[in-house]
Structures are given as C-alpha cells and as structure tokens.
Write an enzyme that holds these catalytic residues in place. Structure first.
Site, PDB file in Angstrom:
ATOM      1  N   ILE A  15       0.810  -1.225   0.000  1.00  0.00           N
ATOM      2  CA  ILE A  15       0.000   0.000   0.000  1.00  0.00           C
ATOM      3  C   ILE A  15       0.837   1.267   0.000  1.00  0.00           C
ATOM      4  O   ILE A  15       0.288   2.375  -0.032  1.00  0.00           O
ATOM      5  CB  ILE A  15      -0.968   0.018   1.209  1.00  0.00           C
ATOM      6  CG1 ILE A  15      -0.196  -0.100   2.530  1.00  0.00           C
ATOM      7  CG2 ILE A  15      -2.013  -1.065   1.082  1.00  0.00           C
ATOM      8  CD1 ILE A  15      -1.087  -0.017   3.763  1.00  0.00           C
ATOM      9  N   GLY A  18       8.337   4.471   0.708  1.00  0.00           N
ATOM     10  CA  GLY A  18       9.021   5.743   0.898  1.00  0.00           C
ATOM     11  C   GLY A  18      10.420   5.502   1.385  1.00  0.00           C
ATOM     12  O   GLY A  18      10.922   4.366   1.405  1.00  0.00           O
ATOM     13  N   GLY A  19      11.065   6.579   1.807  1.00  0.00           N
ATOM     14  CA  GLY A  19      12.439   6.483   2.255  1.00  0.00           C
ATOM     15  C   GLY A  19      12.599   5.652   3.507  1.00  0.00           C
ATOM     16  O   GLY A  19      13.682   5.195   3.822  1.00  0.00           O
ATOM     17  N   MET A  20      11.479   5.456   4.248  1.00  0.00           N
ATOM     18  CA  MET A  20      11.568   4.704   5.494  1.00  0.00           C
ATOM     19  C   MET A  20      11.146   3.242   5.326  1.00  0.00           C
ATOM     20  O   MET A  20      11.014   2.522   6.303  1.00  0.00           O
ATOM     21  CB  MET A  20      10.700   5.364   6.563  1.00  0.00           C
ATOM     22  CG  MET A  20      11.129   6.769   6.922  1.00  0.00           C
ATOM     23  SD  MET A  20      10.170   7.413   8.297  1.00  0.00           S
ATOM     24  CE  MET A  20      10.206   9.158   7.948  1.00  0.00           C
ATOM     25  N   GLY A  21      10.885   2.797   4.111  1.00  0.00           N
ATOM     26  CA  GLY A  21      10.563   1.399   3.906  1.00  0.00           C
ATOM     27  C   GLY A  21       9.287   1.193   3.132  1.00  0.00           C
ATOM     28  O   GLY A  21       8.583   2.136   2.762  1.00  0.00           O
ATOM     29  N   VAL A  23       5.428  -0.391   2.797  1.00  0.00           N
ATOM     30  CA  VAL A  23       4.288  -0.578   3.692  1.00  0.00           C
ATOM     31  C   VAL A  23       3.315  -1.556   3.047  1.00  0.00           C
ATOM     32  O   VAL A  23       2.979  -1.434   1.854  1.00  0.00           O
ATOM     33  CB  VAL A  23       3.585   0.759   3.983  1.00  0.00           C
ATOM     34  CG1 VAL A  23       2.474   0.552   5.015  1.00  0.00           C
ATOM     35  CG2 VAL A  23       4.575   1.798   4.481  1.00  0.00           C
ATOM     36  N   LYS A  38       5.393  -2.032   8.222  1.00  0.00           N
ATOM     37  CA  LYS A  38       6.406  -1.253   7.499  1.00  0.00           C
ATOM     38  C   LYS A  38       7.713  -2.018   7.590  1.00  0.00           C
ATOM     39  O   LYS A  38       8.310  -2.132   8.675  1.00  0.00           O
ATOM     40  CB  LYS A  38       6.539   0.146   8.083  1.00  0.00           C
ATOM     41  CG  LYS A  38       7.619   0.978   7.413  1.00  0.00           C
ATOM     42  CD  LYS A  38       7.504   2.456   7.756  1.00  0.00           C
ATOM     43  CE  LYS A  38       6.337   3.063   7.041  1.00  0.00           C
ATOM     44  NZ  LYS A  38       6.324   4.540   7.089  1.00  0.00           N
ATOM     45  N   ASP A 131       8.267  15.484  10.087  1.00  0.00           N
ATOM     46  CA  ASP A 131       7.957  15.305   8.668  1.00  0.00           C
ATOM     47  C   ASP A 131       6.447  15.401   8.447  1.00  0.00           C
ATOM     48  O   ASP A 131       5.850  14.579   7.755  1.00  0.00           O
ATOM     49  CB  ASP A 131       8.499  13.969   8.167  1.00  0.00           C
ATOM     50  CG  ASP A 131       8.507  13.885   6.639  1.00  0.00           C
ATOM     51  OD1 ASP A 131       8.649  14.938   5.993  1.00  0.00           O
ATOM     52  OD2 ASP A 131       8.346  12.773   6.101  1.00  0.00           O
TER      53      ASP A 131
END
Length: 720
Positions: A15, A18-21, A23, A38, A131
C-alpha cells in the site's frame, strides 16, 4: 512478498513505499485483525547500533496514545525482516484529497484542528513529528484525522537512503537532528531544517502552517521546479497570500502568518495556540464579516484596537492606549515610553503580578530587589524617580494596589493586609489575611481581596479603615474550582471581576454581583481581567499568554463582542499571571518577557563552566542523582506549567518525568525516586513522588491541599 507470512502476519497487499521502507496491508493471524506493517530497508537493518537506537525510539513512539495519531503496535523481526506493526488506517491521505483541489474552509479547519490536537499530545510527551505533510495525514470515512509516521524521522536517525520524490518522502541524511544536516520534506520543512540546524517542536508548527495554507488554497505555500528552488522558497520566499479564500476569518490568516515565520523565535511557540484559534473560528466567535476581509481594505483589528510599543527585556514599558470600534484613517495619538528601574533595585520576579498603577495613570508601584530584600518602590510618571516605600521591606509577593485617589498603597505582608500612606509614610494593618494574593480598592472605601480558605483561595471584603473581613465567595471543589483570585471592583462597587482557577493552565473570568451574590462566566480560557473606561476588558488568554481585549457592557455586565489580540511578549510569572497593570484611563504598563536564553551549566571547583543545556525555557532547582549520572530539574516552557525533567549526563538526553506540574524536587537516597511538590487532577498541591525511570503512577505522600507544600530533604534511609 505478497502472500508471504512474516511471523504471524500474512502479507495481503502493498500500500505504500518511501524512504523509510515499504508498507503492506497484512492480517494479524493471532488477533484476527488487519494491520499495516512497514518493512525496514535492508541497508538500515544491517547496522546493529542504529537498529538498537531505532528500537529504543520506537518504544517511545508506541507510548503515544491519541485518537488523532496512528498507533504503533510493535517492532518485530522474523528471518531477515525487521518491521513495524502499525494501525491500519482506512481512507485517503490529504495529498490524495488535495489532488482534487482545495478543501472547503470549514472542512479544512476541522481537519487542522484534529491535526493540532494530535501534535499537541505528542509535543507534551516530548515527541516531534519532523515530517508533517499531507501525505502523512489520513482522514477516515468517518472524518477522523490520523497522523501517520509520528516521530519516525528521528527514529531513522542517520538514514542515508536516496530520495527522488521530495514531495512525498523525507530527506533523510546522516545525523539528521544535528547542526549542518537537513531533515524533512522540502516543501514543508522549516527554514532551520533547510539550513541543517537543530530542530524542535516549532519545526512542526511551520509544517502545520504549510499544510493549513495548502488545504485552503490547493497550492503549496513554498514550491519550486527543483528541490533547490523549493528550499530557496522556504528560506526567502513568501506564500501567495492572495490565494487564501476571502471567507476565512482574519484570525486564521493571522495564525498562518505566525506559523510560517522564518525566525522560530517569532513563530507561534505552541501548537495549542493554533488549536484554540481554529476552535474559536469554527464556533463562529470571529467571522470575516465581523472583522474585515483584508488588510488591504482596512488595518488588522488588533492595530485598530490598541497602539503599543515593543519593549526591551528587563525594563518596564508604559503605553497609553485607546480603543475605537470602526476603521480610522489615522491612529489616535498615544504616548509610548520606557521606564528603566534603578540598577540598585532591579525588578523582582515572584509568582504574582509585580506591578500596580494608580487610577489616574500617574503613579507606578513595583516590586524590586533592594538592599533589604524584596521591597515595593514608587515612581511618579512626572519625575521618573524611584523611591523605596517604607514598611514594605521583605515582602514575598507584589500584588499591591492603589486607593482610588492614589494617596495610599495596599499590599500583603506575611499573613496580613496592610496599607501605607504615600504622603505621610504611616503604616497600618487592615486585617488578617493568610496567603493574601491580590486585591482591589473601591470608590466606597472598601477592599476586596483573595486569601486562604479551607477549600482554596476565596474572595473577601473589608473596610479600608480596618476591621473584620467578610467572605464573599468560596470555591466549590465538586465543580472543579480550586481558587478565586485577581478581583477587580467595577465602577460603582456593585460588582467585581475575578478569576476562577481550575487547575494548571485552566481558568475562567467571571463577574460577581455584590448585590445579589449571582455570578456568571464571562470568558473561557482567561485570567486577570481589568476593566478600562474605554468600555473594554483587558485580560490574559492563558493558552497563549497574550493580552486580549473584548468589549464589555458595564450596565449589563456582559461581553458584547469578540476578543482581539492586544499585546504579546509580556512577562509571565506563572500561567494566569502576567506582569501588567491598567489604569482607569487606559494607561497600560507591563514587564516584557525575557529574551535571553537560559543556560544550565556544570561548574567544577575551579570555577570552569561546561554548558549542559541552552534553551528558551526557565530552569529551576536542579538536583544531581546520588550516583552523579543524572540531573533532575524543574523546567517551565512558555505557556506551559512547570514540570520535572531528567537530564542524563552521559547520553546528553532530556526526558520529561511529570505532566501535571511539579517543582522543588529531590532524589531519594537510593536514586530510585524523585520527591517533589506536585498537583493532583484537581490542581491541589501535595508532596508527591515518582519513580525516576518514569514507570508507575505519581504517588501523593501528603493529603492534597490548596496551599503549596515544598519538600526539604529525606533521611538517609529514605523513610522520612
């Protein structure tokens, strides 16, 4: 990945990314519920130190429990995967909603009200989002706002994954919260983020203003063709203010402009101020038709309401004020001047209001630190000479007030109410007055004041000539009332204004009829009201610490219009007490808030100082733990109640210990407990204790009482 089971989570669909993984929507097979997971990037999980730091941060984020913050259920790993388990939030993100254009004004304000509530709850626990942007906010089909990824940017400290879509993904670079490093999404980052400077909660406030602007206009407040252009816009550019709908209240225009100030010191300091202004706008307290559509048509209402001067810190400023109800082509004449107290008698700083002005505006009394301790000083505004007032040496609080003719000054000393002749110098005790705090002298030569009562501070009346005091009103603890304070007799002496304190940072302004005993609430979230012959009440808005003005009908004892800002930057001794005074004729005197940044330093036996903390807060009563590794201290942030914080010397980290108020703390001999002066849920005071690691509830060691209780020290075994 799809269809695979990680631990007891069955992956159903991807779904987001992004830069953090990445999802995924997944099914928790143990609890039969859907969640979001995530999965952290592989290069992130290969660094054990950063992974451990992330796990510690995730535990803190999991403590955020608020209906407007998407929950973190856990941080787990299975096989080669490390992943967060998150609340699965249905609905569209604000970015998806904005793809269709701007939102209706009322809907945009309601969404931002909920965002502010969630951010406020996190800030109270010391967590900053870092953020905040439309892509990180979802609105459920029921209209509930959920903020996503709260605080994860800091959890990913030292992240260096390349980011190509700066409109949706954060710029995560090494050592992101330190100087010289950028963190945040380019279109929503604050100027200090863009410059790579350390960030605090005011970065979230800047992003909040950007989101609010975009929801109302359908266009970003700051943008450019490239990331560099966007950052340049953030640093130097201005939003297209003309895009804002003409139908929005000017208070919302004011709010957005305060949130988007480049200088964080000039920015809105606390998100609760944004929430309150939005709530007032949604309730219809201010409308565009009432206060004007544009500053191009007429000056902003606060400028039309009251001219004022900006003061330099550590001095008293006098301002002659005037009000008028319709737009004026020219400002009426006003007198603005600065009063510098004597170097040998600098201003005191007690928990009360330390200023008083005579009814005619010609004399000023203030509390200063003289050779014999605190003492009241008198200054005539005609000769500007400071004169110590005999008989007032060694008093604890200011809270003095003039007789109507200005010839006598009343004040509290010890447990007595006294008066001193400013002509003859004679000193007279008027009556007993335990814990007397504030008073007002009427034209009929009676005095009303606030003093101790078995249930809390109550209102009393006494003849100025002396005698027995008469009780006028007592608090009702069952109704959440703690104290009645700050009375002012209105013209004619038939009614008085006063403040109802209901707990830390919670108070109301009320009026009491002295003929019928009837009382009614005039203003919510207000304190320290003063009436002026211009037909207005001046008061403190407790949530923001600002001075406000509101029209007031003396005949009906009713507020007849909307409140407008009068003055910011007045010294606040404690929430509900600003250092200002107002004469009947409209002369305002005040002490400006200190602009200096306080420092907490370590001083060795050679006198060498080492900086520990430097911040725009007030530090108090630092206490070193028995093992010498931690410092407990009371911190007061602007607009907040004083609370206990713990600073770890080795890790150089600061964490909040109490949330309901606390001061004058000490460690138990074993270092496990912090004993302090605290409050219960009703705001009553008690000697309390809390485990130093923050676990467990606050325990009250004494019966809560309205009077302050201050702990001294403990016996070596910690039993007494």
């Amino acid at each position: 990945m799809l269809g695979k089971t990680i631990s007891h989570y069955k992956v159903l669909e991807k779904i987001g990314q992004g830069g953090m993984g990445e999802v995924y929507r997944a099914e928790d097979t143990n609890l039969s519920r859907e969640v979001a997971i995530k999965v952290l990037p592989e290069q992130f999980t290969q660094d054990p130190e950063r992974l451990a730091r992330f796990e510690r941060e995730a535990k803190l984020l999991a403590s955020l429990n608020h209906p407007n913050i998407a929950a973190i259920y856990g941080f787990e790993h299975s096989d080669d995967f490390h992943f967060l388990v998150l609340e699965l939030v249905p609905g569209d993100t604000l970015a998806e909603r904005l793809a269709k254009g701007p939102l209706p004004v009322e809907e945009a304000l309601d969404i931002c009200r909920q965002i502010a509530e969630g951010v406020e709850a996190a800030h109270q626990k010391g967590v900053i989002h870092r953020d905040l942007k439309p892509a990180n906010v979802k609105v459920t089909p029921e209209g509930q706002v959920k903020i996503l990824d709260f605080g994860l940017a800091k959890a990913f400290e030292a992240e260096s994954i390349p980011v190509t879509d700066f409109s949706q993904s954060p710029t995560l670079t090494e050592e992101m919260t330190r100087a010289g490093v950028i963190l945040g999404t380019a279109a929503y980052m604050s100027p200090e983020q863009a410059r790579g400077k350390p960030v605090d909660k005011r970065a979230d406030i800047f992003a909040f203003g950007s989101v609010l602007f975009e929801l109302l206009t359908g266009k970003r407040a700051f943008e450019g063709e490239t990331v560099t252009d966007t950052i340049a816009s953030v640093l130097k550019g201005e939003p297209e203010w003309d895009l804002l709908p003409q139908s929005i209240p000017s208070t919302i225009r004011f709010l957005i402009s305060r949130c988007l100030q480049k200088d964080p010191g000039k920015r809105l300091q606390h998100i609760d101020g944004a929430r309150i202004l939005i709530e007032e706008a949604l309730s219809g307290a201010t409308t565009a038709s009432q206060i004007g559509l544009s500053s191009a048509i007429q000056p902003p209402l606060w400028r039309r309401a009251i001219p004022w001067s900006i003061a330099v810190a550590a001095i008293v400023t006098g301002v002659s004020i005037a009000f008028w109800s319709s737009p004026q082509p020219l400002s009426p004449p006003s007198t603005k001047f600065v009063i510098t107290p004597s170097l040998t008698a600098p201003l005191a700083n007690t928990i009360d209001n330390d200023l008083a002005i005579s009814a005619d505006g010609r004399q000023l009394a203030y509390l200063a630190v003289g050779e014999r301790g605190n003492q009241l000083y008198l200054r005539s505004l005609s000769d500007f000479v400071d004169k110590p007032i005999p008989g007032t040496e060694g008093i604890n609080y200011g809270s003095s007030f003039f007789s109507p003719d200005g010839a006598t000054l009343a004040f509290f000393a010890g447990n007595e109410l006294k008066k001193v002749s400013l002509v003859a110098g004679s000193l007279v005790t008027i009556c007993d007055c335990p814990l007397g705090r504030s008073g007002s002298w009427g034209s009929d030569d009676t005095i009303v004041f606030s003093a101790d009562h078995e249930l809390g501070l109550a209102l009393y009346r006494v003849s100025a000539a002396g005698g027995e005091r008469e009780i006028l009103a007592t608090v009702s603890p069952d109704e959440g009332e703690n104290s009645f304070t700050l009375p002012q007799l209105l013209t004619g002496g038939k009614a008085l204004l006063f403040t109802i304190e209901r707990g830390p940072g919670k108070s109301q302004i009320a009026v009491l009829s002295l003929e019928t005993g009837e009382r009614k609430i005039l203003i919510e979230d207000g304190s320290q009201a003063q009436y002026t012959n211009t037909g207005h009440l001046i008061y403190e808005q407790v949530a923001t610490g600002n001075l406000m003005a509101v029209p007031f009908d003396l005949a009906t004892l009713a507020v007849t219009g909307d409140s407008v800002p009068v003055l910011q930057g007045v010294r606040r001794t404690t929430p509900g007490y600003l250092d200002y005074a107002l004469s009947d004729e409209g002369t305002l005197v005040y002490v400006p808030a200190q602009a200096d940044v306080q420092r907490l330093v370590w001083v060795d036996r050679k006198g060498t100082e080492s900086l520990i903390i430097q911040d725009e807060v007030s530090f108090g009563s630092p206490r070193i733990s028995p093992d010498g590794k931690q410092v407990a201290l009371a911190i007061t942030k602007s607009g907040e109640t004083q609370n206990i914080w713990i600073y770890a010397l080795e890790s150089e980290s600061l964490r909040r210990l109490t949330f309901e108020g606390g001061s004058v703390e000490t460690w138990s001999p074993d270092g496990k407990w912090i004993v302090f002066s605290g409050r219960d849920s009703e705001g009553l005071r008690a000697i309390s204790r809390q485990l130093a690691d923050g676990s467990g509830p606050v325990e009250h060691l004494t019966v809560p009482t309205p009077a302050p209780l201050l702990p001294g020290s403990l016996t070596p075994d910690g039993s007494v």
